[in-house]
Design a protein around this motif. Sequence first.
Motif, short mmCIF file in Angstrom:
data_model
loop_
_atom_site.label_atom_id
_atom_site.label_comp_id
_atom_site.label_asym_id
_atom_site.label_seq_id
_atom_site.Cartn_x
_atom_site.Cartn_y
_atom_site.Cartn_z
N ASP A 165 -5.72 2.23 2.09
CA ASP A 165 -6.30 1.56 3.26
C ASP A 165 -7.39 2.48 3.83
N ASP B 92 -4.56 -3.13 -5.24
CA ASP B 92 -3.76 -3.31 -4.03
C ASP B 92 -4.41 -4.44 -3.23
N THR B 93 -3.63 -5.46 -2.90
CA THR B 93 -4.23 -6.63 -2.24
C THR B 93 -3.73 -6.76 -0.80
N THR C 98 0.84 -1.21 0.00
CA THR C 98 0.00 0.00 0.00
C THR C 98 0.87 1.26 0.00
N THR D 168 -4.03 -4.04 5.27
CA THR D 168 -5.06 -4.04 4.24
C THR D 168 -5.96 -5.25 4.47
MG LIG Z 1 -1.58 -2.96 2.32
#
Ligand SMILES: [Mg+2]
Length: 631
Positions: free
Chosen positions: A72, A102-103, A47, A83
Amino acid sequence: MDAYFDCLAFLSIEILINRSVYSVNNNLRNEKIRNIAIIAHVDHGKTTLVDAMFRQSGLFRPGLEVDERIMDSMDLERERGITIAAKNCSVQWNGVKINIIDTPGHADFGGEVERALSMADGAILLVDASEGPLPQTRFVLKKTFEKGLKVVVVINKIDRKDARPEQILDEIYDLFIDLDADGEQVDFPYLYAVGRQGIAKKNLDENCDDLHLLFETILHEIPAPEYDPQEPFQMLVSDLGYSDYLGRLAIGKIFNQNARFNDAMVCINDKEEHLPLKISKLQVYDGMNLKAVETAEPGDIVVLSGIEDVKIGDTICTKEFPKPLKRITVDEPTISMEFTINTSPLSGKEGKIVQSGKIRERLIKETLKNVAVRLEQTEDRDRFIVKGRGEFQMAILIETMRREGFELSVGRPKVIYKHLNGDMLEPIETLFVDCDEHFLGVVTEKLSIRKGRLTNLVNNQSGRIRAEFSIPSRALIGYRDEFLTDTKGTGIMNTIFAGYEPFRGDFPTRFTGSIVSDRQGNSVAYALYHLEPRGRLFIVPGEPVYAGMIIGEHNKGVDIHANPSKEKKLTNMRAAGKDESTVCSPVQPMTLEKAINFIKDDEIVEVTPKSIRLHKRVLSLKKRKHKNGLN
Ligand SMILES: [Mg+2]
Ligand SMILES: Nc1nc2c(ncn2[C@@H]2O[C@H](COP(=O)(O)OP(=O)(O)OP(=O)(O)O)[C@@H](O)[C@H]2O)c(=O)[nH]1
């Protein structure tokens, strides 16, 4: 010959105009777009890297103060610094739109990675330059291989004092080989980076102070989305959203053709039903925001409104040529948990939403959004079985519900067993332990009681050891806290699901008992003070208690029953000695995660927006004794 070159020139003009090029199988590629998922083990800096990509692609005007880890965006993500849900955004680089997903890196949210990869054409695999590849690195890389996606490796956080980037690169090669990567995959492109400072470079000694090499590598190495101009319109629904104005939003990648505002389409669901829809609004990602468009191109990730009854995995296509895409499949859940209405004597006092119908509705909503969560209705209409990937995922769901005003009760997380040819199989994890060598003894002892087996041990004479255990998943529920205490907070443990194996036999889930209140009332300092030597208390003076409520952990392996509201007997005799002081020791507040890891099978956690209380399933001591055959 001239004509030939004219023709080539014409073709290249065509390519420039459309920015679409043919791929090997005569499909076209939309060169204006790249779709990438950022994947890694937890905390390796995904992130934070997206923040830097935002900054350097000109998304924020210079000097603008922006929060850290802007993707986030959920309250719980910000509070915990992790996250939880995969999220989309986009940046522009040299006229190319890069859709980024973004995972999360935590293993319990692995389903989110699987879902995110269904929108991506390639992945950026981040690896911490000190920690190296860890269990979730293996999981996410394996998933990208299964999807046949191109991977760009970024060895991140090379600014760390203990960074060992070259060694880590070797470890990443080993991981690729271990996962049976083919020759082309093993030849992966890689960069070194300090995501937090927005720096990426090809060589460690190179002077570079921005991310242009990362952007260029993405454009060069990640294939543009492929589409077949002969095929009809198709879009795979990979995520769902909701807007007060637009209703349900279907989010996913367009596989073929253009999507147009106002187009009439059908949605093919898991029962192969064709549900009609009209695109009432079409949006694409523009930075962190959404931008309304009239048309969207093949390969782009769109947010489409116009259908309420849509699920993740459905295909949206034209009425004339309805052709479903392969549905998204994710790994099976490994744990289950019982959710019920709150039936404690204190129920209904603190929460706004308490009815089973509402809890059911909320859980169904969760299964729609979260592909890794399943819901089973039981014969009892007030009792639901929720299945997922881990107790942390469950704790996040319960915490979210509690903040929405729900009141409910939950049981102990249980692993999901399988039966094969009459044998009971249980989920097994590989547990990786990194700790000071002095703590290895206690860790190994505790794990072997829980049927763990030491499978590998590396001591590189640095004072720390790395050990691998094969251990039943059920043994790890609630073990993390104990591990941290045993290693004085310095140990690191990571797990990865290894598969199902024959049941390894019983062992106690907890080696201590509970201190249980034997009546209703309010706790008083005098009583609690005298209970302190018996164990660890969960409540402070003045808290309401009821019969069957668990007010502490008993040092010994049996339950004891106590009256926490017992006042000191008042006499008119003056005590000969000094009056006993009744100042209670401070109590560590019972958090939701601690509570669900603490309870035994015959115990329940009562969750309200204000309190976390624990109680016996059977509240009355007499009935409990009767049930256990003691009376
Ligand atoms: Mg993250
Ligand atoms: N030293 C150093 N720390 C970094 C760097 N990038 C991120 N961090 C720190 O690493 C921690 C985790 O960063 P995140 O960006 O939240 O990591 P993540 O991979 O998104 O974590 P999850 O989504 O929860 O898996 C934060 O404390 C960051 O400040 C870096 O380049 N160098």
